[in-house]
Write a protein that holds these residues in place. Structure first.
Motif, PDB file in Angstrom:
ATOM      1  N   ARG A 285       0.723  -1.155  -0.011  1.00  0.00           N
ATOM      2  CA  ARG A 285       0.056   0.066  -0.131  1.00  0.00           C
ATOM      3  C   ARG A 285       0.886   1.238  -0.006  1.00  0.00           C
ATOM      4  O   ARG A 285       2.215   1.033   0.326  1.00  0.00           O
ATOM      5  CB  ARG A 285      -0.888   0.137   1.209  1.00  0.00           C
ATOM      6  N   GLN A 286       0.398   2.254  -0.219  1.00  0.00           N
ATOM      7  CA  GLN A 286       1.147   3.536  -0.578  1.00  0.00           C
ATOM      8  C   GLN A 286       1.666   3.859   0.815  1.00  0.00           C
ATOM      9  O   GLN A 286       1.083   4.033   1.870  1.00  0.00           O
ATOM     10  CB  GLN A 286       0.165   4.787  -0.947  1.00  0.00           C
ATOM     11  N   GLY A 287       3.057   4.151   1.175  1.00  0.00           N
ATOM     12  CA  GLY A 287       3.653   4.412   2.551  1.00  0.00           C
ATOM     13  C   GLY A 287       4.307   3.253   3.157  1.00  0.00           C
ATOM     14  O   GLY A 287       4.945   3.357   4.169  1.00  0.00           O
ATOM     15  N   SER A 288       3.605   1.977   2.731  1.00  0.00           N
ATOM     16  CA  SER A 288       4.230   0.651   3.480  1.00  0.00           C
ATOM     17  C   SER A 288       5.457   0.246   3.105  1.00  0.00           C
ATOM     18  O   SER A 288       6.147   0.529   2.012  1.00  0.00           O
ATOM     19  CB  SER A 288       3.078  -0.179   3.214  1.00  0.00           C
ATOM     20  N   PRO A 289       6.311  -0.245   3.955  1.00  0.00           N
ATOM     21  CA  PRO A 289       7.881  -0.488   3.587  1.00  0.00           C
ATOM     22  C   PRO A 289       7.742  -1.670   2.708  1.00  0.00           C
ATOM     23  O   PRO A 289       6.835  -2.613   2.665  1.00  0.00           O
ATOM     24  CB  PRO A 289       8.362  -0.923   5.037  1.00  0.00           C
ATOM     25  N   ILE A 290       8.836  -1.756   2.119  1.00  0.00           N
ATOM     26  CA  ILE A 290       9.055  -2.922   1.129  1.00  0.00           C
ATOM     27  C   ILE A 290      10.110  -3.773   1.703  1.00  0.00           C
ATOM     28  O   ILE A 290      11.049  -3.401   2.506  1.00  0.00           O
ATOM     29  CB  ILE A 290       9.935  -2.139  -0.496  1.00  0.00           C
ATOM     30  N   PHE A 291       9.709  -5.296   1.402  1.00  0.00           N
ATOM     31  CA  PHE A 291      10.736  -6.264   2.040  1.00  0.00           C
ATOM     32  C   PHE A 291      11.351  -7.017   1.073  1.00  0.00           C
ATOM     33  O   PHE A 291      10.901  -6.969  -0.027  1.00  0.00           O
ATOM     34  CB  PHE A 291       9.503  -6.985   2.804  1.00  0.00           C
ATOM     35  N   THR A 292      12.469  -7.490   1.658  1.00  0.00           N
ATOM     36  CA  THR A 292      13.346  -8.389   0.849  1.00  0.00           C
ATOM     37  C   THR A 292      12.850  -9.874   0.917  1.00  0.00           C
ATOM     38  O   THR A 292      11.862 -10.110   1.731  1.00  0.00           O
ATOM     39  CB  THR A 292      14.766  -8.237   1.128  1.00  0.00           C
ATOM     40  N   LEU A 293      13.399 -10.741   0.305  1.00  0.00           N
ATOM     41  CA  LEU A 293      13.041 -12.112   0.272  1.00  0.00           C
ATOM     42  C   LEU A 293      13.364 -12.890   1.824  1.00  0.00           C
ATOM     43  O   LEU A 293      12.461 -13.474   2.080  1.00  0.00           O
ATOM     44  CB  LEU A 293      13.824 -12.893  -0.678  1.00  0.00           C
ATOM     45  N   LYS A 294      14.093 -12.314   2.424  1.00  0.00           N
ATOM     46  CA  LYS A 294      14.631 -12.840   3.836  1.00  0.00           C
ATOM     47  C   LYS A 294      13.717 -12.029   4.660  1.00  0.00           C
ATOM     48  O   LYS A 294      14.143 -12.044   6.057  1.00  0.00           O
ATOM     49  CB  LYS A 294      15.929 -12.446   4.114  1.00  0.00           C
ATOM     50  N   ASP A 295      12.429 -11.166   4.430  1.00  0.00           N
ATOM     51  CA  ASP A 295      11.701 -10.476   5.321  1.00  0.00           C
ATOM     52  C   ASP A 295      12.156  -9.422   5.984  1.00  0.00           C
ATOM     53  O   ASP A 295      12.191  -9.216   7.062  1.00  0.00           O
ATOM     54  CB  ASP A 295      11.028 -11.504   6.379  1.00  0.00           C
ATOM     55  N   GLN A 296      13.320  -8.880   5.343  1.00  0.00           N
ATOM     56  CA  GLN A 296      14.004  -7.810   5.990  1.00  0.00           C
ATOM     57  C   GLN A 296      13.730  -6.411   5.050  1.00  0.00           C
ATOM     58  O   GLN A 296      13.239  -6.698   4.219  1.00  0.00           O
ATOM     59  CB  GLN A 296      15.620  -7.911   6.006  1.00  0.00           C
ATOM     60  N   TYR A 297      13.862  -5.209   5.849  1.00  0.00           N
ATOM     61  CA  TYR A 297      13.468  -3.993   5.033  1.00  0.00           C
ATOM     62  C   TYR A 297      14.498  -4.092   4.094  1.00  0.00           C
ATOM     63  O   TYR A 297      15.697  -4.065   4.136  1.00  0.00           O
ATOM     64  CB  TYR A 297      13.485  -2.817   6.021  1.00  0.00           C
ATOM     65  N   PHE A 298      13.706  -3.543   2.744  1.00  0.00           N
ATOM     66  CA  PHE A 298      14.663  -2.908   1.608  1.00  0.00           C
ATOM     67  C   PHE A 298      14.982  -1.524   1.781  1.00  0.00           C
ATOM     68  O   PHE A 298      14.301  -0.451   1.963  1.00  0.00           O
ATOM     69  CB  PHE A 298      13.921  -3.038   0.361  1.00  0.00           C
ATOM     70  N   THR A 299      16.291  -1.190   2.147  1.00  0.00           N
ATOM     71  CA  THR A 299      16.959   0.010   2.613  1.00  0.00           C
ATOM     72  C   THR A 299      17.769   0.748   1.679  1.00  0.00           C
ATOM     73  O   THR A 299      18.457   0.159   0.790  1.00  0.00           O
ATOM     74  CB  THR A 299      17.644  -0.352   3.879  1.00  0.00           C
ATOM     75  N   ALA A 316       9.885   3.475   1.153  1.00  0.00           N
ATOM     76  CA  ALA A 316       8.230   3.224   1.401  1.00  0.00           C
ATOM     77  C   ALA A 316       7.715   3.058  -0.316  1.00  0.00           C
ATOM     78  O   ALA A 316       8.313   3.745  -0.813  1.00  0.00           O
ATOM     79  CB  ALA A 316       7.748   4.332   2.122  1.00  0.00           C
ATOM     80  N   PHE A 317       6.664   2.313  -0.164  1.00  0.00           N
ATOM     81  CA  PHE A 317       6.026   1.905  -1.708  1.00  0.00           C
ATOM     82  C   PHE A 317       5.481   3.321  -1.873  1.00  0.00           C
ATOM     83  O   PHE A 317       4.673   4.274  -1.189  1.00  0.00           O
ATOM     84  CB  PHE A 317       5.203   1.049  -1.420  1.00  0.00           C
ATOM     85  N   LEU A 318       5.649   3.779  -3.108  1.00  0.00           N
ATOM     86  CA  LEU A 318       5.364   4.955  -3.826  1.00  0.00           C
ATOM     87  C   LEU A 318       5.710   6.223  -3.361  1.00  0.00           C
ATOM     88  O   LEU A 318       5.018   7.116  -3.422  1.00  0.00           O
ATOM     89  CB  LEU A 318       3.855   4.897  -4.078  1.00  0.00           C
ATOM     90  N   LYS A 319       6.748   6.348  -2.544  1.00  0.00           N
ATOM     91  CA  LYS A 319       7.248   7.461  -2.198  1.00  0.00           C
ATOM     92  C   LYS A 319       8.716   7.777  -2.633  1.00  0.00           C
ATOM     93  O   LYS A 319       9.582   7.066  -2.365  1.00  0.00           O
ATOM     94  CB  LYS A 319       7.499   7.370  -0.363  1.00  0.00           C
ATOM     95  N   ASN A 320       8.676   8.950  -3.370  1.00  0.00           N
ATOM     96  CA  ASN A 320      10.058   9.409  -4.208  1.00  0.00           C
ATOM     97  C   ASN A 320      10.802  10.118  -3.253  1.00  0.00           C
ATOM     98  O   ASN A 320      10.298  11.036  -2.245  1.00  0.00           O
ATOM     99  CB  ASN A 320       9.773   9.745  -5.467  1.00  0.00           C
ATOM    100  N   PHE A 321      12.093   9.943  -3.493  1.00  0.00           N
ATOM    101  CA  PHE A 321      12.928  10.713  -2.583  1.00  0.00           C
ATOM    102  C   PHE A 321      14.413  10.792  -3.247  1.00  0.00           C
ATOM    103  O   PHE A 321      14.638  10.065  -4.185  1.00  0.00           O
ATOM    104  CB  PHE A 321      13.272  10.313  -1.159  1.00  0.00           C
ATOM    105  N   GLN A 322      15.005  12.115  -2.973  1.00  0.00           N
ATOM    106  CA  GLN A 322      16.467  12.232  -3.591  1.00  0.00           C
ATOM    107  C   GLN A 322      17.382  13.010  -2.388  1.00  0.00           C
ATOM    108  O   GLN A 322      16.905  14.146  -1.907  1.00  0.00           O
ATOM    109  CB  GLN A 322      16.390  13.300  -4.913  1.00  0.00           C
ATOM    110  N   GLU A 323      18.282  12.396  -2.036  1.00  0.00           N
ATOM    111  CA  GLU A 323      18.907  12.739  -0.802  1.00  0.00           C
ATOM    112  C   GLU A 323      20.528  12.902  -1.193  1.00  0.00           C
ATOM    113  O   GLU A 323      21.217  12.142  -2.045  1.00  0.00           O
ATOM    114  CB  GLU A 323      18.866  11.784   0.462  1.00  0.00           C
TER     115      GLU A 323
END
Length: 721
Positions: A285-299, A316-323
């Motif tokens: 869902r929009q704003g929910s974290p994305i997970f890897t295959l090992k159930d860890q956060y995609f960072t 976060a899903f559908l959250k663009n950023f540039q840092e």
């Protein structure tokens, strides 16, 4: 010889330790019970026998009572006697034995018609004095007196349950007429409304009951209740305006929602909580974290709330950023995120539909490192470092459709550089979500623009194969970084609904002031690079093949006839400020959300005069041709909403005569009888007119039958007498 001192608070403990030490040191030939006297209130008793208890020691228990003549207890005896207690002894050490006494009868209270002799006929079930003797060869060696006072067990009359007390959710649930009744099936002290209290219990605290509504005492009847006033002292308005309300609607007792009860889950209490691993969901869902295959956060490295860069920040899903993260290097990096491997970056990510997406990585080599290397420390000792394959940028593109990911591409930019002892390195990290698999472009709404999404610009591609095709581009404003100079400053896209002003500094020398036309062209070129689009998308998801979805951008041309400057240290007509004005309008409502579209976009310039300042004791800029001064070059964006309904034009009467205009005058005479006019739409006009006439009738009757009618009747009575 050392002495031991005991404070008053620990005197008793010290004495106990000394006594035990004394007994332990003299137990080879002496037997003694510790303690020597007990008061028991339960069915089990434990004591210790100190001394050599392993050599033919037997325990004899009997009941005893004071003598009628002397009042003393009978002397110790080794004669066996039958009691209701079982005695056992357990050797726990060379000179220590543990003695257990256990009651071998039931403590249940006898019922009314119960014939079992094992139950307790009275609440005080056991009341006796026991004498326990430690004997060797028929001779008592030690004596223990035990005073036993045990009450019977009071068991609930209903069925037993292993569940805890269920506390209902107080939502529209009557709080009850006795709020102080907190304990079920038991009398609460000072709660006189508790139905579990007997008459004998109430006599103990009937003069100290809880007062007020929390004790079950309803507050006094309010004055507005119809039954609160008598006919003698009631005011004139009382029969018409009093309230008939039952006393159960007392506001202090309250009526709450009737909610569901919560059954407690069995388990140990006071248990420390254990942090569990993140739980991945089936779809994104929009704003929910994305997970890897090992159930860890995609960072991806991002800025935290404290302004510092975090290497492992969830995406976060559908959250663009540039840092942009700045790192001070004193040696070559050797660990992520500045030193990365292809294996670490090709992560397997859950797509949200039960599948897996692998990050596809492409490498690029940065030729110009001026955007990444900020500064070096020239005062530091000379020590050369040459670093290879340093990661200076990670740009992710995540292609999505619906609630899942279709593909992830990564562009890793690496560079080689050398520095002396220390250097500030700026690294770029970005994440962009694109709708579609490969050819989709980023939208800013569906269909209306969303706040803080980029305004979509474009220009017509007039090539032979793409006639009439709108090529997308961004509309930008300044984003100063580092020292704020225009040559090193970055640009950022205009975000819908966000008014902002930003700029940079342009170094200008006295030599540049002698060529004002070239200076104007340079500044105009800098400002013109911000807006290269000729069209702007009306909606957030425009069609690149339909010109109806695009609006022309209006450019306000500059005045080309600039006067020739008399001074060699100033230039006028410099387009130093660029202003973008966006007008938007609400075109509809979808699911209660207003859909906004861009109606027009105008780009204008503000001119200013730049003059070299030589005051304040610093005349070098006006004397040295190469000495520079910094002048501001700014840009701004303003959003304006066009009203939906302007309304019909006002008549000449409304414009000239404001006395009867309710919108322009505080006193509105036409609305004096508003409920009986046709402007009132709360109910049919016939009903409002009838109710209005009834109200007028009551006012007339009240005024006629009130004080004037009383005076007429009094005058009539006086004249008749």
């Amino acid at each position: 010889m050392a002495k031991a001192y005991c404070s008053p608070n620990t005197y008793f403990r010290c004495m106990c330790v000394l006594v035990l030490f004394f007994f332990f040191s003299h137990t080879e030939s002496t037997l003694v019970f510790q303690p020597s006297y007990l008061i028991a209130t339960g069915s089990t008793i434990t004591t210790f026998l100190l001394g050599n208890a392993s050599q033919d020691i037997s325990l004899k228990l009997r009941t005893t009572s004071p003598s009628n003549t002397t009042g003393n207890l009978s002397p110790p005896s080794c004669v066996e006697e039958t009691t209701q207690w079982n005695v056992t002894m357990e050797q726990v050490g060379k000179t220590i034995a543990r003695v257990h006494l256990r009651l071998n009868r039931s403590l249940d209270l006898c019922g009314d018609n119960e014939t079992d002799s094992d139950c307790c006929p009275k609440p005080l079930c056991v009341l006796e004095t026991l004498q326990l003797s430690a004997c060797r060869g028929g001779t008592p060696q030690a004596l223990l007196l035990i005073q036993v006072k045990i009450y019977s067990l009071l068991l609930p009359s209903g069925p037993l349950s292993d569940k805890k007390t269920v506390i209902p959710n107080q939502v529209y649930h009557p709080l009850g007429s006795c709020p102080c009744d907190l304990t079920p099936t038991a009398c609460d002290t000072h709660c006189c409304c508790d139905t579990d209290c007997s008459l004998d219990d109430l006599k103990l605290f009937e003069s100290h009951c809880f007062s007020g509504p929390f004790g079950g005492n309803i507050s006094p009847t309010p004055d507005y209740q119809c039954y609160a006033q008598s006919a003698e002292n009631s005011p004139d308005w009382f029969p018409f305006l009093c309230v008939n309300s039952p006393p159960e609607n007392n506001p202090y007792l309250g009526l709450f929602y009737q909610g569901e009860t919560i059954t407690p889950n069995p388990g140990p209490s006071f248990q420390a909580s254990v942090l569990s691993a993140p739980i991945s969901t089936d779809d994104y869902r929009q704003g929910s974290p994305i997970f890897t295959l090992k159930d860890q956060y995609f960072t991806i490295p991002q800025h935290s709330l404290l302004g510092q860069c975090t290497d492992n920040a969830p995406v976060a899903f559908l959250k663009n950023f540039q840092e942009n993260c700045v790192t001070l290097l004193r040696s070559c990096p050797y660990q992520p995120p500045l030193q990365t491997t292809a294996t670490d970056l090709r992560v397997q990510v859950k797509d949200g539909q039960g599948g897996v997406v692998t990050v596809d990585m492409v490498d690029e080599v940065a030729g110009d490192l001026s955007h990444y290397v900020l500064s070096t420390d020239p005062t530091a000792p000379t020590k050369m470092y040459f670093c290879e394959n340093v990661t200076v940028a990670l740009d992710y593109k995540l292609f999505w459709r619906g609630n899942s990911l279709m593909n992830i591409t990564l562009t890793r930019t690496v560079g080689n550089f050398a520095f002396n002892d220390s250097m500030h390195l700026t690294t770029r990290y970005s994440s962009v979500f694109l709708n579609g698999e490969f050819t989709g472009q980023q939208n800013s709404g569906n269909p209306g623009y969303q706040v803080e999404r980029p305004v979509i610009g474009g220009f017509v591609d007039t090539s032979e194969n793409n006639t009439g095709f709108i090529e997308r581009t961004s509309i930008n404003i300044w984003k100063p970084v580092s020292g704020g100079l225009c040559y090193t400053a970055e640009i950022r896209p205009v975000l819908y609904g966000e008014n902002s002003t930003a700029g940079c500094l342009l170094p200008v020398s006295l030599q540049n002031m002698t060529q004002c036309n070239i200076l104007r062209e340079n500044v105009a070129s800098l400002q013109g690079a911000l807006v290269t689009a000729t069209h702007v998308a009306k909606s957030g998801d425009p069609d690149s093949l339909s010109l109806a979805d695009w609006a022309n951008i209006t450019f306000v041309t500059l005045n080309s006839s600039n006067p020739v400057e008399d001074s060699t240290s100033s230039c006028s007509g410099i387009p130093s400020h660029l202003h973008i004005h966006v007008s938007s309008v609400v075109t509809g409502v979808i699911d209660g959300i207003h859909q906004k579209e861009i109606h027009s976009l105008q780009v204008s310039y503000s001119e200013s005069t730049w003059r070299m300042e030589c005051g304040g004791g610093d005349s070098s800029p006006c004397m040295n041709q190469m000495e520079t001064q910094s002048f501001p070059v700014t840009s701004s964006i303003t959003f304006t909403d066009i009203p939906i309904n302007i309304g019909p034009p006002k008549t000449r009467f409304q414009i000239n005569f404001t006395e009867y205009d309710c919108d322009r005058n505080d006193v509105c005479w036409p609305e004096l009888a508003f409920p009986i006019t046709r402007y009132y739409t709360g109910e049919p006009y016939s009903q409002s007119l009838a109710k209005g006439l009834i109200v007028v009738f009551f006012f007339i009757a009240a005024s006629f039958l009130g004080n004037p009618w009383r005076q007429i009747r009094q005058a009539w009575n006086n004249s008749s007498h």
